[in-house]
Design a protein around this motif. Structure first.
Motif, mmCIF file in Angstrom:
data_model
loop_
_atom_site.group_PDB
_atom_site.id
_atom_site.type_symbol
_atom_site.label_atom_id
_atom_site.label_comp_id
_atom_site.label_asym_id
_atom_site.label_seq_id
_atom_site.Cartn_x
_atom_site.Cartn_y
_atom_site.Cartn_z
ATOM 1 N N ILE A 154 0.837 -1.202 0.000
ATOM 2 C CA ILE A 154 0.000 0.000 0.000
ATOM 3 C C ILE A 154 0.874 1.255 0.000
ATOM 4 O O ILE A 154 0.556 2.238 -0.665
ATOM 5 C CB ILE A 154 -0.977 -0.007 1.196
ATOM 6 C CG1 ILE A 154 -2.033 -1.096 0.987
ATOM 7 C CG2 ILE A 154 -1.655 1.351 1.361
ATOM 8 C CD1 ILE A 154 -2.942 -1.310 2.173
ATOM 9 N N CYS A 155 1.974 1.220 0.722
ATOM 10 C CA CYS A 155 2.892 2.366 0.728
ATOM 11 C C CYS A 155 3.465 2.616 -0.666
ATOM 12 O O CYS A 155 3.638 3.767 -1.069
ATOM 13 C CB CYS A 155 4.022 2.141 1.729
ATOM 14 S SG CYS A 155 3.486 2.270 3.444
ATOM 15 N N ARG A 156 3.755 1.533 -1.401
ATOM 16 C CA ARG A 156 4.266 1.684 -2.767
ATOM 17 C C ARG A 156 3.170 2.135 -3.735
ATOM 18 O O ARG A 156 3.448 2.728 -4.766
ATOM 19 C CB ARG A 156 4.866 0.368 -3.263
ATOM 20 C CG ARG A 156 6.198 0.019 -2.651
ATOM 21 C CD ARG A 156 6.866 -1.149 -3.357
ATOM 22 N NE ARG A 156 6.016 -2.302 -3.555
ATOM 23 C CZ ARG A 156 5.854 -3.303 -2.672
ATOM 24 N NH1 ARG A 156 6.492 -3.270 -1.524
ATOM 25 N NH2 ARG A 156 5.075 -4.321 -2.951
ATOM 26 N N ASN A 157 1.929 1.807 -3.419
ATOM 27 C CA ASN A 157 0.784 2.142 -4.273
ATOM 28 C C ASN A 157 -0.207 2.974 -3.450
ATOM 29 O O ASN A 157 -1.320 2.533 -3.167
ATOM 30 C CB ASN A 157 0.101 0.869 -4.780
ATOM 31 C CG ASN A 157 1.024 0.006 -5.596
ATOM 32 O OD1 ASN A 157 1.399 0.365 -6.695
ATOM 33 N ND2 ASN A 157 1.416 -1.128 -5.046
ATOM 34 N N SER A 158 0.187 4.181 -3.111
ATOM 35 C CA SER A 158 -0.602 5.005 -2.186
ATOM 36 C C SER A 158 -1.996 5.338 -2.715
ATOM 37 O O SER A 158 -2.901 5.622 -1.935
ATOM 38 C CB SER A 158 0.154 6.286 -1.846
ATOM 39 O OG SER A 158 0.385 7.034 -3.014
ATOM 40 N N TYR A 159 -2.181 5.297 -4.020
ATOM 41 C CA TYR A 159 -3.494 5.604 -4.578
ATOM 42 C C TYR A 159 -4.551 4.575 -4.165
ATOM 43 O O TYR A 159 -5.742 4.845 -4.257
ATOM 44 C CB TYR A 159 -3.437 5.753 -6.104
ATOM 45 C CG TYR A 159 -2.808 4.590 -6.820
ATOM 46 C CD1 TYR A 159 -3.579 3.528 -7.258
ATOM 47 C CD2 TYR A 159 -1.438 4.552 -7.053
ATOM 48 C CE1 TYR A 159 -3.008 2.460 -7.917
ATOM 49 C CE2 TYR A 159 -0.859 3.495 -7.705
ATOM 50 C CZ TYR A 159 -1.641 2.452 -8.131
ATOM 51 O OH TYR A 159 -1.062 1.383 -8.775
ATOM 52 N N ILE A 160 -4.129 3.389 -3.679
ATOM 53 C CA ILE A 160 -5.101 2.414 -3.167
ATOM 54 C C ILE A 160 -5.829 3.017 -1.976
ATOM 55 O O ILE A 160 -7.059 2.989 -1.895
ATOM 56 C CB ILE A 160 -4.416 1.090 -2.747
ATOM 57 C CG1 ILE A 160 -3.862 0.362 -3.966
ATOM 58 C CG2 ILE A 160 -5.371 0.192 -1.987
ATOM 59 C CD1 ILE A 160 -3.066 -0.882 -3.616
#
Length: 177
Positions: A154-160
């Motif tokens: 989630i940190c790598r894909n914050s848009y989630i």
């Protein structure tokens, strides 16, 4: 196959087993469950196959071109999500196999299926949404080697996280976000 499952119940209801025997018992139970599923018409798929089918179904659903194909993809995705949930959570009789869980988790992260499902959750039926939420929350709570892989993802894909927060504005999906 049903005889094998009955045999598994009979043999393994006994004294406490060593850890190696418990792992062997778990593998036998998983094999029995998967064999029983295939016996009753449900084709057993590997985590890689499940994730690939899920990606394909999400692509068809998000395209919104052919109504018949979209409905078929939604039904297939529901079955895929149910299988994923069973592999991650197990059943009342069978604990999930940690090897299968690790493989499924890696496939989900590598393919960005979770991103696709979160971004397209408004296109899914209610029961499929519930399965997505259960898979998401299970992955979020899983710990591997002292770390939480889902938190890192989630940190790598914050848009989630941003998508989930915005999801509360939509009355149709707010109960799932």
């Amino acid at each position: 196959c049903v005889c094998v499952c009955v045999w598994c119940v009979f043999v393994f209801e006994g004294p406490i087993f060593s850890e190696a025997q418990q792992q062997q018992q778990q593998q036998i139970w998983v094999s029995c469950l998967l064999a029983t599923m295939s016996l009753f018409g449900r084709k057993v798929r590997t985590p890689e196959e499940l994730v690939q089918r899920g990606r394909n179904d999400m692509t068809v659903i998000e395209a919104k071109q052919d109504t018949k194909a979209t409905e078929k993809a939604k039904a297939d995705l529901f079955a895929v999500l149910a299988d994923m949930k069973m592999l991650l959570l197990g059943t009342s009789e069978v604990e999930p196999s940690q090897d299968v869980v690790r493989e499924l988790t890696a496939e989900i992260f590598d393919s960005d299926l979770l991103v696709s499902m979160v971004l397209g959750i408004q296109h899914l039926e209610f029961e499929a949404r519930k399965n997505v939420v259960q898979i998401f929350s299970n992955l979020l709570r899983r710990q591997a080697e002292g770390a939480y892989p889902m938190v890192d993802y989630i940190c790598r894909n914050s848009y989630i996280l941003e998508t989930l927060i915005v999801g509360y504005e939509d009355l149709e999906i707010c109960m799932n976000c």
